[in-house]
Each structure stands twice: as structure tokens, then as C-alpha cells.
Enzyme design. Structure first.
Site, short mmCIF file in Angstrom:
data_model
loop_
_atom_site.label_atom_id
_atom_site.label_comp_id
_atom_site.label_asym_id
_atom_site.label_seq_id
_atom_site.Cartn_x
_atom_site.Cartn_y
_atom_site.Cartn_z
N ASP A 72 -10.05 1.20 -2.42
CA ASP A 72 -9.75 1.71 -1.08
C ASP A 72 -8.30 1.46 -0.70
O ASP A 72 -7.63 0.56 -1.23
CB ASP A 72 -10.70 1.11 -0.03
CG ASP A 72 -10.62 -0.41 0.06
OD1 ASP A 72 -10.54 -1.08 -0.99
OD2 ASP A 72 -10.63 -0.94 1.19
N ASP A 102 -0.54 -0.72 -3.66
CA ASP A 102 -1.73 -1.47 -3.24
C ASP A 102 -2.99 -0.61 -3.36
O ASP A 102 -3.44 -0.07 -2.37
CB ASP A 102 -1.54 -1.95 -1.80
CG ASP A 102 -2.64 -2.85 -1.31
OD1 ASP A 102 -3.37 -3.42 -2.14
OD2 ASP A 102 -2.78 -2.98 -0.09
N GLU A 134 -12.21 -3.43 0.17
CA GLU A 134 -11.44 -4.67 0.18
C GLU A 134 -10.59 -4.77 1.44
O GLU A 134 -10.45 -5.85 2.03
CB GLU A 134 -10.54 -4.74 -1.07
CG GLU A 134 -9.82 -6.06 -1.25
CD GLU A 134 -8.45 -6.13 -0.55
OE1 GLU A 134 -7.87 -7.22 -0.50
OE2 GLU A 134 -7.97 -5.08 -0.06
N GLU A 135 -10.01 -3.64 1.84
CA GLU A 135 -9.06 -3.65 2.95
C GLU A 135 -9.71 -4.00 4.30
O GLU A 135 -9.01 -4.32 5.25
CB GLU A 135 -8.35 -2.29 3.06
CG GLU A 135 -7.48 -1.93 1.86
CD GLU A 135 -6.20 -2.75 1.79
OE1 GLU A 135 -6.03 -3.66 2.60
OE2 GLU A 135 -5.38 -2.47 0.89
N GLU A 162 -3.35 -7.20 -7.56
CA GLU A 162 -2.61 -6.94 -6.31
C GLU A 162 -1.10 -6.98 -6.59
O GLU A 162 -0.65 -7.66 -7.53
CB GLU A 162 -2.96 -7.97 -5.25
CG GLU A 162 -4.39 -7.89 -4.74
CD GLU A 162 -4.57 -6.83 -3.65
OE1 GLU A 162 -3.61 -6.07 -3.38
OE2 GLU A 162 -5.69 -6.75 -3.10
#
Length: 384
Positions: A72, A102, A134-135, A162
């Protein structure tokens, strides 16, 4: 083509903003892997609109290495992009598009490694782990880890890709996000003593959060491996009131704790609950028995700190060619992998200085360097 740049173009073209489904991207990756004879397991969210993907290349009876990343991306709404956000464009050695740093750049490099990995004489397996959401609080990977915990053999290492400019990172802070809802009692503002002002009581709670934040700066609680070297607390959103001549009945605010790995952020929440229960509620309920203060967790994830003298750190140093270990200010899924018993490190192409911004990019040089790093990972799992 299976090179990382071409794969990155495909991945960027999928709008996987957290509010959207990621299934089109996941289906693409599953089909891509299947073309090389690699099967993938999917774990879905409750509505089956999103999925994690986990795949293994090599002998499953031995501990291997997980190459992990989230699919995501953050929204582009309201940002002044000068290039198409969901189309990869190149200029002056930079590859632009949402998620390039990212963290679809890393995922592209991982996928580009697959053709070589399936042909290599692997002594240990390579695992590919792609997660969703994740975000918005490291939500999706929890289902993947629950599935992983049922396996007889746990991985020996997880590399979260990351963006660290391919510098070796061993830690980050944990996070707890909380919503506080204050219910008072409304009345005409000319008769304020007859009401319970929810905004004013919320303000006292926020003031107490500030006091708690100051205590976390004490020298004995600091860790200079992190920047800032102490745990932090901040209030980011507040809403309440209808009109100036009405004592407000409702107010809510959201706050977060960014905690060093040595601190359980729930401790801050418990201290605030105690303050609310004993210092505020008696006075509020003396005026109106309907008064209340409620706390709701919005999201959380644990911190990560892998010791510099650990095997995991040594392996990472071999992969990226540096022992200049550091930490990052942002969070990752690494703490959750670590809690699941998988030693975890963070290293990936690009910089978070470009992440979450308009005209996000990863450099061509960083993408190539990540390809080289992953080739060293492949060499490692081929050794006895």
C-alpha cells in the site's frame, strides 16, 4: 522484461492507496511468480478486498530469509504533483511515481531476483512477503504472521525493505495511536456551572499528556541510538463544540505515543486513564451523572531493536557492505516480525525524505544498488 525498472513501472501503475484494494497488484505478483514455478499463499482481510502474499523459493525444511515489504501507498490527494503519480517516469537519473521509494522500489528488486533464485542451488529458502495496510497501522501483516507461526520452521532473518538509502538499520520506535472521547453536559453558556464543558476537560487531559511527555525526557529513559533520544507524545486532532453560547457536550481528540523499544506505550495510556478516573470524572459526574471519558485504540505497532552484535546484524552488514548501523524515526512492520520470533533488520533503496511527498522518486543508482544487495542475499542462501 524482468529487470527491476520494468517491474517497478508495473507496480507503480497499480493504485494501491490504503483506502483501495491491492488485489490487482497481488494477482499480478502471484501470476508473475507462477510463471517461474513458484506458488504463493494469500491471506485476505475479512471483506476479501485486500490480501497478503507469501511465497517460498528453495528448501522449506531449513530456516531462510524473508524479503518483506508492504504494497500500500499513501494518498496523493491535495499534493502538487508535476508528474503522473501512478505512472513511472524518469528524469535525470530519478524514477518518479507514488511508492517508488516507499516501497515498491524494493519490491521490484525482490521480484527481479526471482528468475535467478529459481535457478540457483539454494541451501536455504528465500521467502517473499508482501503485505497490505502498513501505512494505516501495520494491519495486514498480522494475518501473514499468524499463518507463518503455524509453520514448523521459522525464518532465520527478515529484511524489511523500507527506504534507508541501503544503510543498515537495526531499530525504530513503536507507536500507539488513541482517540479520547469526552462526554459532558450541555447548557446555555450563561449558566455554565450547570453544564460540564467537554472541551475544557479535554484540554486538561491534553495538558496531562504534555506533562507525561516531559517525564519521558528524563536522562535515564533516553537512548541516543534514536532521534529524538526519548519517547514522544503529541495530540494531532481535536474536535468539539457547536456554538459559543452552548457549553459543549462532546469533544474528542487523537493522540499518539512514539515509544522507544524499551517503553511499552500502553503505560502512558494507563497513566492518562488513571488521571481521568481520579482527577476529572468525580467533578464531572457531580454535575452530571452522564459524564464520561472513553479511550479507543486506533492503531499500534511495536518498536524494533536488533542488537549490533547479533547474527542478524552481521548478516545485514554482509549484504549491504556496511556496519554503520543506525535507526530510523518512522515505523515498520519489523517489530511485529521480531515479536513473532523472526530476527529483523531494515534496509532498502531510496530515502524517506522522498516518501509521502509529491513527485516521490527513487534514483536509478539506488535501484541498481539494491539489485546488487539482493544478489548477495542470494549468494548467502546458496552457501552451506
Amino acid at each position: 522484461m524482468n529487470d527491476s525498472r520494468a517491474l517497478l513501472a508495473r507496480l507503480v501503475a497499480f493504485d494501491t492507496t490504503s483506502r483501495e484494494s491491492n488485489l490487482a497488484l497481488i494477482d499480478y505478483v502471484r501470476d508473475y511468480l507462477a510463471a517461474f514455478g513458484v506458488s504463493a499463499e494469500l491471506t485476505y482481510n475479512d471483506s476479501r478486498t485486500k490480501a497478503n502474499l507469501f511465497a517460498t523459493i528453495g528448501p522449506q525444511e531449513h530456516p531462510g530469509i524473508v524479503l518483506s515489504g508492504h504494497t500500500d501507498v499513501v494518498p496523493v490527494d491535495g499534493q502538487a504533483w508535476t508528474r503522473p503519480a501512478f505512472e513511472l517516469t524518469e528524469a535525470e537519473g530519478r524514477l518518479y511515481g507514488r511508492g517508488t521509494a516507499d516501497m515498491k522500489g524494493y519490491l521490484a528488486c525482490v521480484l527481479a531476483l526471482v528468475p535467478a533464485a529459481v535457478k540457483a542451488p539454494l541451501r536455504r529458502p528465500l521467502h517473499l512477503a508482501l503485505s497490505y495496510d502498513e501505512e494505516v497501522g501495520c494491519l495486514g501483516v498480522r494475518g501473514l504472521l499468524a499463518q507463518l507461526s503455524q509453520r514448523a520452521v521459522k525464518p532465520m532473518l527478515c529484511v524489511i525493505g523500507e527506504p534507508t538509502e541501503l544503510k543498515p538499520v537495526l531499530g525504530h520506535k513503536g507507536k500507539l495511536a488513541v482517540r479520547c472521547e469526552v462526554k459532558g453536559a450541555a447548557c446555555h453558556s450563561a449558566y455554565t456551572p450547570q453544564g460540564v464543558n467537554a472541551i475544557e476537560y479535554a484540554a486538561r487531559l491534553i495538558g496531562e499528556l504534555g506533562r507525561l511527555a516531559e517525564t519521558l525526557k528524563a536522562q535515564e529513559q533516553c537512548d541516543t541510538n534514536f532521534d529524538p533520544p526519548f519517547s514522544t507524545v503529541q495530540t494531532g486532532v481535536i474536535q468539539g463544540g457547536q456554538a459559543l453560547n452552548i457549553v459543549p457536550e462532546h469533544c474528542r481528540f487523537d493522540f499518539e505515543v512514539r515509544a522507544l523499544p524499551s517503553l511499552n506505550p500502553a503505560r502512558v495510556l494507563e497513566q492518562l486513564r488513571d488521571y481521568a478516573q481520579h482527577s476529572l470524572l468525580p467533578a464531572m459526574q457531580a454535575v452530571s451523572g452522564q459524564s464520561a471519558i472513553h479511550f479507543h485504540e486506533l492503531s499500534s505497532y511495536p518498536g524494533l531493536y536488533t542488537a549490533p552484535d547479533s547474527p542478524a546484524a552481521e548478516w545485514l552488514a554482509q549484504f549491504c557492505g556496511s556496519r554503520d548501523f543506525g535507526t530510523v524515526a518512522f515505523g515498520t512492520e519489523g517489530g511485529l516480525f521480531d515479536q513473532a520470533g523472526v530476527p529483523t533488520v531494515v534496509c532498502g533503496p531510496g530515502s524517506m525524505d522522498q516518501g509521502h511527498k509529491p513527485d516521490e522518486f527513487v534514483s536509478v543508482e539506488q535501484l541498481a544498488a539494491c539489485d546488487a544487495m539482493l544478489e548477495r542475499v542470494l549468494e548467502f542462501v546458496c552457501r552451506d
